[in-house]
Design an enzyme around this catalytic site. Sequence first.
Site, PDB file in Angstrom:
ATOM      1  CG  ASP A  14      10.427  -6.784   3.393  1.00 14.87           C
ATOM      2  OD1 ASP A  14      10.380  -5.664   3.688  1.00 14.87           O
ATOM      3  OD2 ASP A  14       9.547  -7.125   2.159  1.00 14.87           O
ATOM      4  CG  LEU A  15       4.811  -4.918   6.720  1.00 10.88           C
ATOM      5  CD1 LEU A  15       4.330  -6.030   7.857  1.00 10.88           C
ATOM      6  CD2 LEU A  15       4.795  -3.542   7.227  1.00 10.88           C
ATOM      7  CG  ASP A  16       4.810  -4.435   0.185  1.00 12.06           C
ATOM      8  OD1 ASP A  16       4.004  -5.010   0.075  1.00 12.06           O
ATOM      9  OD2 ASP A  16       5.142  -3.465  -0.557  1.00 12.06           O
ATOM     10  CB  THR A  22       1.155  -3.190   2.052  1.00  7.56           C
ATOM     11  OG1 THR A  22       2.431  -3.330   2.290  1.00  7.56           O
ATOM     12  CG2 THR A  22       0.182  -3.392   3.390  1.00  7.56           C
ATOM     13  CE  LYS A  50       5.138  -5.566  -5.845  1.00  2.62           C
ATOM     14  NZ  LYS A  50       4.723  -6.757  -6.629  1.00  2.62           N
ATOM     15  CB  SER A 119       9.425  -2.742   7.230  1.00  6.74           C
ATOM     16  OG  SER A 119       8.552  -2.122   6.303  1.00  6.74           O
ATOM     17  CB  ALA A 120      11.567   0.399   3.493  1.00 13.15           C
ATOM     18  CE  LYS A 150      14.376  -3.671   3.945  1.00 16.35           C
ATOM     19  NZ  LYS A 150      12.924  -3.988   4.033  1.00 16.35           N
ATOM     20  CD  GLU A 174      13.345  -7.438   1.865  1.00 17.67           C
ATOM     21  OE1 GLU A 174      13.612  -6.567   2.550  1.00 17.67           O
ATOM     22  OE2 GLU A 174      12.792  -7.573   0.607  1.00 17.67           O
ATOM     23  CG  ASP A 175       8.886  -8.339  -0.945  1.00 18.00           C
ATOM     24  OD1 ASP A 175       9.415  -8.047  -0.314  1.00 18.00           O
ATOM     25  OD2 ASP A 175       8.140  -8.208  -1.919  1.00 18.00           O
TER      26      ASP A 175
HETATM   27  P1  B16 Z   1       5.489   3.818   3.577  1.00 15.04           P
HETATM   28  P2  B16 Z   1       8.971  -3.049   2.937  1.00 15.04           P
HETATM   29  C1  B16 Z   1       8.093  -0.905   1.665  1.00 15.04           C
HETATM   30  O1  B16 Z   1       7.890  -1.933   2.672  1.00 15.04           O
HETATM   31  C2  B16 Z   1       7.426  -1.182   0.519  1.00 15.04           C
HETATM   32  O2  B16 Z   1       7.719  -2.155  -0.298  1.00 15.04           O
HETATM   33  C3  B16 Z   1       7.460   0.041  -0.541  1.00 15.04           C
HETATM   34  O3  B16 Z   1       6.682   0.006  -1.547  1.00 15.04           O
HETATM   35  C4  B16 Z   1       7.384   1.402   0.279  1.00 15.04           C
HETATM   36  O4  B16 Z   1       7.382   2.526  -0.425  1.00 15.04           O
HETATM   37  C5  B16 Z   1       8.091   1.332   1.500  1.00 15.04           C
HETATM   38  O5  B16 Z   1       7.889   0.375   2.320  1.00 15.04           O
HETATM   39  C6  B16 Z   1       7.807   2.766   2.425  1.00 15.04           C
HETATM   40  O6  B16 Z   1       6.582   2.638   2.921  1.00 15.04           O
HETATM   41  O7  B16 Z   1       5.295   4.850   2.519  1.00 15.04           O
HETATM   42  O8  B16 Z   1       4.515   3.177   4.306  1.00 15.04           O
HETATM   43  O9  B16 Z   1       6.604   4.387   4.579  1.00 15.04           O
HETATM   44  O10 B16 Z   1       8.881  -4.040   1.891  1.00 15.04           O
HETATM   45  O11 B16 Z   1      10.265  -2.413   3.199  1.00 15.04           O
HETATM   46  O12 B16 Z   1       8.167  -3.915   4.199  1.00 15.04           O
HETATM   47 MG    MG Z   2       9.147  -5.919   0.906  1.00 18.47          MG
END
Ligand code: B16
Ligand code: MG
Length: 212
Positions: A14-16, A22, A50, A119-120, A150, A174-175
């Site tokens: 996962d990224l964030d 972020t 998150k 990542s999302a 997810k 994953e966090d």
């Molecule tokens: P964006 P992850 C997620 O990242 C974030 O945790 C979440 O807060 C955010 O809304 C989502 O990405 C979408 O991000 O607006 O940049 O498309 O944890 O899945 O890496």
């Molecule tokens: Mg995350």
Amino acid sequence: MTVILEHMKGAIFDLDGVIVDTAKYHFLAWRSLAGELGFPFTEADNERLKGVSRMRSLDILLETGGLSFGEAEKLAMAEKKNRLYVEYISQLDESELLPGVSAYLTWLRTRGVAIALGSASKNAGFILDKLNIAGLFDTVVDGNKVLRAKPDPEVFLTACRELGLGPQDCVVFEDAEAGVAAGKAAGMYVVGIGRPELLKAADLVVSGLHEL
Ligand code: B16
Ligand code: MG
């Protein structure tokens, strides 16, 4: 470390919250939007966003403020928030990598483990470039590539397919609770990054990649 981690063929990150924090920039951008709409938005409120997709995050934010809008207005708000968020993350560099990220990914590569991002975020590619780690990933599966957010397993199943592996050979890092659920629904071993009491469904929980 567990036998599973020693024998994994694919690692999906996962990224964030796993690679970079972020969430603090998402928070600043969402808080600014809430301010314009006339209600406060706290860091505690931000916890609910998150790992959640951008549009779902907006719905949660509006729920916090007790407001509702039509689809077109919501899209415009999400775009506005994203423009501000992108301004923040344009300043990212390697110094914001979470502890242990470079060392662990580099070590996995020397052992022949295939590496994917799951990542999302629709900004994932941009963020990896800013952090100067895009070259460590064999494939990037992000919010632009998948339809279902997810806890649906689509993001992780797509990542393991793109690595040419089966779910039983892949480990997810994953966090977020929704992300841990997605990894388990994909039939994968899941390492939770964070607090064990919040990530009960994970197979193992560590505080960060520096522990591995
Ligand atoms: P964006 P992850 C997620 O990242 C974030 O945790 C979440 O807060 C955010 O809304 C989502 O990405 C979408 O991000 O607006 O940049 O498309 O944890 O899945 O890496
Ligand atoms: Mg995350």
